[in-house]
Design a protein around this motif. Structure first.
Motif, mmCIF file in Angstrom:
data_model
loop_
_atom_site.group_PDB
_atom_site.id
_atom_site.type_symbol
_atom_site.label_atom_id
_atom_site.label_comp_id
_atom_site.label_asym_id
_atom_site.label_seq_id
_atom_site.Cartn_x
_atom_site.Cartn_y
_atom_site.Cartn_z
ATOM 1 N N VAL A 216 38.900 -7.082 14.363
ATOM 2 C CA VAL A 216 39.112 -6.509 12.998
ATOM 3 C C VAL A 216 37.836 -6.211 12.262
ATOM 4 C CG1 VAL A 216 38.944 -8.702 11.835
ATOM 5 C CG2 VAL A 216 40.359 -7.208 10.679
ATOM 6 N N PHE A 217 38.221 -5.049 11.408
ATOM 7 C CA PHE A 217 37.093 -4.355 10.586
ATOM 8 C C PHE A 217 37.469 -4.250 9.355
ATOM 9 C CE2 PHE A 217 36.749 -2.514 14.780
ATOM 10 C CZ PHE A 217 35.722 -3.103 15.476
ATOM 11 N N VAL A 218 36.547 -4.592 8.193
ATOM 12 C CA VAL A 218 36.756 -4.066 6.900
ATOM 13 C C VAL A 218 35.362 -3.405 6.269
ATOM 14 C CG1 VAL A 218 37.237 -4.794 4.496
ATOM 15 C CG2 VAL A 218 38.233 -6.077 6.477
ATOM 16 N N VAL A 219 35.593 -2.270 5.639
ATOM 17 C CA VAL A 219 34.568 -1.415 5.366
ATOM 18 C C VAL A 219 34.520 -0.974 4.054
ATOM 19 C CG1 VAL A 219 32.933 0.727 5.894
ATOM 20 C CG2 VAL A 219 33.926 -0.673 7.826
ATOM 21 N N VAL A 220 33.955 -1.203 3.066
ATOM 22 C CA VAL A 220 33.799 -0.842 1.739
ATOM 23 C C VAL A 220 32.693 0.035 1.232
ATOM 24 C CG1 VAL A 220 33.780 -1.992 -0.330
ATOM 25 C CG2 VAL A 220 34.983 -3.090 1.198
ATOM 26 N N LEU A 221 33.134 0.977 0.668
ATOM 27 C CA LEU A 221 32.253 1.947 0.098
ATOM 28 C C LEU A 221 32.184 1.855 -1.532
ATOM 29 C CD1 LEU A 221 30.524 4.781 0.532
ATOM 30 C CD2 LEU A 221 32.495 6.054 -0.123
ATOM 31 N N ALA A 222 31.013 1.402 -2.047
ATOM 32 C CA ALA A 222 30.677 0.936 -3.568
ATOM 33 C C ALA A 222 29.736 1.486 -3.998
ATOM 34 C CB ALA A 222 31.073 -0.416 -3.578
ATOM 35 N N GLY A 223 29.630 1.361 -5.695
ATOM 36 C CA GLY A 223 28.566 1.987 -5.977
ATOM 37 C C GLY A 223 27.292 0.967 -6.058
ATOM 38 N N HIS A 224 27.461 -0.133 -6.011
ATOM 39 C CA HIS A 224 26.370 -1.193 -6.032
ATOM 40 C C HIS A 224 26.758 -2.534 -5.089
ATOM 41 C CE1 HIS A 224 25.879 0.878 -9.801
ATOM 42 N NE2 HIS A 224 24.769 0.743 -9.456
ATOM 43 N N ARG A 225 25.841 -2.990 -4.501
ATOM 44 C CA ARG A 225 26.096 -4.102 -3.382
ATOM 45 C C ARG A 225 26.934 -5.288 -4.025
ATOM 46 N NH1 ARG A 225 20.851 -4.680 -5.496
ATOM 47 N NH2 ARG A 225 20.226 -6.670 -6.146
ATOM 48 N N GLU A 226 26.759 -5.493 -5.225
ATOM 49 C CA GLU A 226 27.781 -6.548 -5.769
ATOM 50 C C GLU A 226 29.117 -6.381 -5.627
ATOM 51 O OE1 GLU A 226 25.227 -5.290 -7.440
ATOM 52 O OE2 GLU A 226 23.816 -6.663 -8.070
ATOM 53 N N GLU A 227 29.455 -5.428 -5.815
ATOM 54 C CA GLU A 227 31.009 -4.924 -5.839
ATOM 55 C C GLU A 227 31.387 -4.658 -4.377
ATOM 56 O OE1 GLU A 227 29.722 -1.507 -8.093
ATOM 57 O OE2 GLU A 227 29.199 -3.620 -8.099
ATOM 58 N N ALA A 228 30.407 -4.277 -3.516
ATOM 59 C CA ALA A 228 30.741 -4.008 -2.082
ATOM 60 C C ALA A 228 31.002 -5.448 -1.416
ATOM 61 C CB ALA A 228 29.605 -3.346 -1.470
ATOM 62 N N PHE A 229 30.035 -6.221 -1.869
ATOM 63 C CA PHE A 229 30.002 -7.842 -0.789
ATOM 64 C C PHE A 229 31.397 -8.440 -1.470
ATOM 65 C CE2 PHE A 229 25.162 -7.472 -0.493
ATOM 66 C CZ PHE A 229 25.260 -7.192 0.883
ATOM 67 N N ARG A 230 31.490 -8.319 -2.758
ATOM 68 C CA ARG A 230 32.715 -9.116 -3.184
ATOM 69 C C ARG A 230 33.957 -8.367 -2.662
ATOM 70 N NH1 ARG A 230 32.246 -7.668 -8.200
ATOM 71 N NH2 ARG A 230 30.776 -8.883 -8.751
ATOM 72 N N THR A 231 34.093 -7.309 -2.687
ATOM 73 C CA THR A 231 35.477 -6.361 -2.065
ATOM 74 C C THR A 231 35.409 -6.766 -0.658
ATOM 75 O OG1 THR A 231 35.142 -4.852 -3.921
ATOM 76 C CG2 THR A 231 36.684 -4.319 -2.342
#
Length: 261
Positions: A216-231
């Protein structure tokens, strides 16, 4: 990337004619009867490539199994048409009575097939997805200009929980067609509503997956690392809790269905 296998007399011709009916970038892979490429790379070289001024290229190499080649192609192509590989789990068209492990259509000749209908059916097959192909997809997203972080999660088949546990040789996953995809799409959309989260992609493989392979894979594109890791953490947790996917575990000693994932 959607993948279709073709076996039997006329397989290569069918792939060529089908390619023109597919909407996207198409690659073909052909099994060579001799088991060797037309030209081998020079001694002490594992791969050899030629590039023209117009950026056309050719290449030869060694020690590249089909699955590995498909993994590499998944980031660049929308479709792969594979001819001459009957002993794979790929959905396969069999011509002239040829045998294959996963036949989805049969015909005496390629002229007996409705190629427009076949092109439509390819899009309904389980796609060949890798972590790399998902990362490339979010990099090409229109919102990528606003993102400074890409976070990913990869779940894989764990061979053992503890030193004395029997080895897990494979996991088999099943899902209701359309239901799991719809639920993952809903989760992704809800996570994308968060401030600073631009894109969320999820993919869960089905079928038999050997120990050490990705599930399984989850990939998140975000403005900053904090919201990327959390999401990305919230994404995999919600996928495991909310998406109806069923798992059968095979060990060296036993075989059983697991309710928790």
């Amino acid at each position: 990337m959607q993948v279709l296998g073709v076996v039997g007399s006329g397989a290569t011709t069918l792939c060529e004619r089908l390619a023109s009916r597919l909407d996207g970038r198409v690659a073909t892979i052909e099994s060579l009867p001799s088991g060797e490429a037309d030209e081998n790379p020079p001694d002490a070289v594992d791969g050899a490539y030629g590039l023209t001024p117009g950026e056309n290229w050719v290449g030869t190499g060694s020690n590249r199994p089909l699955d590995e080649l498909l993994d590499e192609m998944a980031s660049e192509y929308d479709y792969a048409l594979v001819s001459g590989f009957p002993e794979t789990t790929l959905p396969t068209v069999a011509l002239g009575g040829a045998d294959a492990d996963n036949i989805v259509a049969e015909a005496e000749t390629f002229g007996d097939l409705d190629l427009d209908e076949l092109a439509h059916e390819i899009d309904g097959f389980e796609p060949h997805v890798t972590l790399g192909s998902l990362v490339e997809q979010v990099k090409r997203d229109p919102r990528a200009d606003y993102a400074g972080a890409i976070a990913t999660f990869t779940g894989r088949v764990r061979a053992k929980d503890g030193e004395d546990d029997p080895r897990t040789t494979s996991l088999e996953f099943e899902k209701y067609d359309g239901v799991a995809e719809s639920k993952m799409a809903t989760i992704s959309e809800e996570l994308e509503d968060r401030d600073g989260v631009e894109r969320v992609l999820m993919h869960h493989r089905v079928g038999v997956i050997e120990d050490g392979e990705d599930i399984v894979f989850v990939v998140v594109l975000a403005g900053h690392r904090e919201e990327a890791f959390r999401t990305v953490e919230d994404g995999i947790n919600r996928l495991k809790d909310e998406v109806p996917i069923f798992k059968k575990e095979t060990t060296v000693e036993d075989q059983f269905w697991r309710h928790e994932r």
